[in-house]
Design a protein around this motif. Structure first.
Motif, PDB file in Angstrom:
ATOM      1  N   ASP A  93       0.831  -1.205   0.000  1.00  0.00           N
ATOM      2  CA  ASP A  93       0.000   0.000   0.000  1.00  0.00           C
ATOM      3  C   ASP A  93       0.867   1.258   0.000  1.00  0.00           C
ATOM      4  N   CYS A  94       1.973   1.214   0.719  1.00  0.00           N
ATOM      5  CA  CYS A  94       2.880   2.369   0.771  1.00  0.00           C
ATOM      6  C   CYS A  94       3.455   2.688  -0.600  1.00  0.00           C
ATOM      7  N   LEU A  95       3.669   1.687  -1.389  1.00  0.00           N
ATOM      8  CA  LEU A  95       4.308   1.873  -2.694  1.00  0.00           C
ATOM      9  C   LEU A  95       3.300   2.141  -3.802  1.00  0.00           C
ATOM     10  N   THR A  96       2.004   2.114  -3.464  1.00  0.00           N
ATOM     11  CA  THR A  96       0.965   2.435  -4.440  1.00  0.00           C
ATOM     12  C   THR A  96       0.798   3.937  -4.506  1.00  0.00           C
ATOM     13  N   LEU A  97       0.955   4.501  -5.700  1.00  0.00           N
ATOM     14  CA  LEU A  97       0.963   5.957  -5.833  1.00  0.00           C
ATOM     15  C   LEU A  97      -0.404   6.579  -5.564  1.00  0.00           C
ATOM     16  N   LEU A  98      -1.476   5.960  -6.010  1.00  0.00           N
ATOM     17  CA  LEU A  98      -2.807   6.549  -5.896  1.00  0.00           C
ATOM     18  C   LEU A  98      -3.670   5.744  -4.932  1.00  0.00           C
ATOM     19  N   GLN A  99      -3.126   5.423  -3.788  1.00  0.00           N
ATOM     20  CA  GLN A  99      -3.863   4.668  -2.779  1.00  0.00           C
ATOM     21  C   GLN A  99      -4.953   5.549  -2.172  1.00  0.00           C
ATOM     22  N   ARG A 100      -6.136   4.985  -2.024  1.00  0.00           N
ATOM     23  CA  ARG A 100      -7.248   5.709  -1.420  1.00  0.00           C
ATOM     24  C   ARG A 100      -6.987   5.871   0.081  1.00  0.00           C
ATOM     25  N   MET A 150       1.340   6.191   7.517  1.00  0.00           N
ATOM     26  CA  MET A 150       1.768   6.232   8.916  1.00  0.00           C
ATOM     27  C   MET A 150       1.555   4.875   9.577  1.00  0.00           C
ATOM     28  N   PHE A 151       2.610   4.364  10.188  1.00  0.00           N
ATOM     29  CA  PHE A 151       2.534   3.183  11.045  1.00  0.00           C
ATOM     30  C   PHE A 151       2.680   3.675  12.485  1.00  0.00           C
ATOM     31  N   VAL A 152       1.647   3.480  13.298  1.00  0.00           N
ATOM     32  CA  VAL A 152       1.663   4.019  14.658  1.00  0.00           C
ATOM     33  C   VAL A 152       1.482   2.877  15.650  1.00  0.00           C
ATOM     34  N   THR A 203       6.631   7.196   9.412  1.00  0.00           N
ATOM     35  CA  THR A 203       5.954   7.843   8.291  1.00  0.00           C
ATOM     36  C   THR A 203       6.719   7.544   7.005  1.00  0.00           C
ATOM     37  N   PHE A 204       5.964   7.337   5.948  1.00  0.00           N
ATOM     38  CA  PHE A 204       6.567   6.940   4.673  1.00  0.00           C
ATOM     39  C   PHE A 204       5.888   7.715   3.554  1.00  0.00           C
ATOM     40  N   HIS A 205       6.670   8.409   2.734  1.00  0.00           N
ATOM     41  CA  HIS A 205       6.113   9.148   1.595  1.00  0.00           C
ATOM     42  C   HIS A 205       7.140   9.183   0.473  1.00  0.00           C
ATOM     43  N   LEU A 206       6.675   8.899  -0.735  1.00  0.00           N
ATOM     44  CA  LEU A 206       7.560   8.835  -1.898  1.00  0.00           C
ATOM     45  C   LEU A 206       7.930  10.211  -2.428  1.00  0.00           C
ATOM     46  N   SER A 207       7.193  11.240  -2.042  1.00  0.00           N
ATOM     47  CA  SER A 207       7.519  12.617  -2.412  1.00  0.00           C
ATOM     48  C   SER A 207       7.661  13.442  -1.142  1.00  0.00           C
TER      49      SER A 207
END
Length: 317
Positions: free
Chosen positions: A58-65, A94-96, A103-107
């Motif tokens: 899911d983290c690597l999916t660009l257009l995840q809902r 976010m993994f809490v 937190t993980f973000h490709l941009s």
């Protein structure tokens, strides 16, 4: 790039801590931020943190809902971030857990850096749930100036004499309505996510924490209501413009109809006496021309009087 902040059990705040150091017993909680990570850094989600492979996917999916998954051990949150209307949505994950937030973000997400000074000042008073709240709050508040800009522009259009502005103003209204639809696609799922978080019995949080997240939910409800109200306003402006143009077209057709109706008998008379037959006694009359002109003038006056009685000339007022 990976950034780390840790708070030890004495309340000291540590920055740029190695991942191995985060496992020490004296660490109360920590925050690891994956900012535009490399492939080797992405692999740490599975090798070091042991997150589920589906969550990593899911983290690597660009257009995840936007969504949330809650378990006894961890909260996984996906949120949309919009910098401005010309850009596409970006995603932050976010993994809490009880003693960590990852937190993980490709941009690059500017809201992450925005809350770092607050944590460095009062990190000992915070928890991973507080960091999650601050991030989500910043993301939600980031929509406010975008929505306000659209709302102000629609108010300006409504208060102006937009009926005479032609199709250009309608093109802008259609564009603004499209922008509102884009905002709704990001905010409505987020509202559902926060609502699920608040009603979940698996989340352990204090009443004070619940109030903070409920405040975010209220903001989301308010923003979605503003978006819906502005979409209705944009539709009303469009319908009013179309009604005005339809009325204007009808008035033009009525004008042409009145003119055509007046000239119809005149054209008949002129055509009748323009046939140049020899046996037409009226052509020999001394005052025949003046008589025909008088008759034509009376016909025009009479028809105008009839039109006025029927109210057909009211549109010229």
């Amino acid at each position: 790039m990976i950034k780390t902040i840790a708070v030890d059990k004495r309340g000291d705040i540590l920055t740029d801590v190695s991942l191995q150091r985060l496992k020490d017993q004296d660490i109360a909680w920590f925050w690891v931020d994956f900012d535009q990570p490399t492939r080797s850094e992405i692999n740490l989600l599975s090798t070091f943190f042991k997150f589920h492979e589906l969550l990593i996917e899911d983290c690597l999916t660009l257009l995840q809902r936007p969504k949330i998954e809650i378990s006894r051990q961890q909260i996984f949150l996906v949120s949309h971030v919009l910098k401005n209307l010309d850009d596409d949505y970006e995603t932050i994950n976010m993994f809490v857990g009880k003693n960590y937030i990852v937190t993980f973000h490709l941009s690059h997400i500017r809201y992450v850096n925005k809350i770092v000074p607050k944590i460095l000042q009062r990190g000992s008073q915070y928890s991973p749930l507080h960091v999650m709240h601050m991030l989500v709050s910043e993301i939600v508040e980031g929509y406010i100036p975008i929505i306000s800009k659209i709302e102000n522009r629609l108010d300006e259009i409504e208060e102006s004499d937009f009926y005479k502005s032609g199709s250009n103003i309608m093109d802008e209204v259609f564009e603004l309505r499209g922008d509102l639809l884009k905002l709704r696609r990001g905010l409505r799922p987020m509202r559902e996510v926060i609502h699920r978080f608040l009603v979940s019995r698996r989340v352990e949080m204090t009443d004070n924490d619940r109030k903070y997240f409920h405040d975010i939910y209220d903001d989301l409800v308010q923003q979605t209501e503003i978006i819906e109200a502005n979409r209705e306003l944009a539709s009303d402006i469009r319908e009013n413009f179309m009604t005005y143009n339809s009325l204007k077209s009808n008035n033009i057709m009525m004008t042409l109809t009145v003119i055509s109706t007046i000239f119809l008998p005149l054209t008949f008379i002129v055509g009748l006496y323009g046939m140049n037959f020899k046996n037409m006694p009226e052509l020999e009359w001394q005052y025949g021309y003046y008589l025909i002109c008088a008759i034509m003038l009376l016909i025009v006056i009479g028809m105008l009087w009839v039109f006025k009685k029927k109210g057909w000339l009211d549109m010229f007022k």
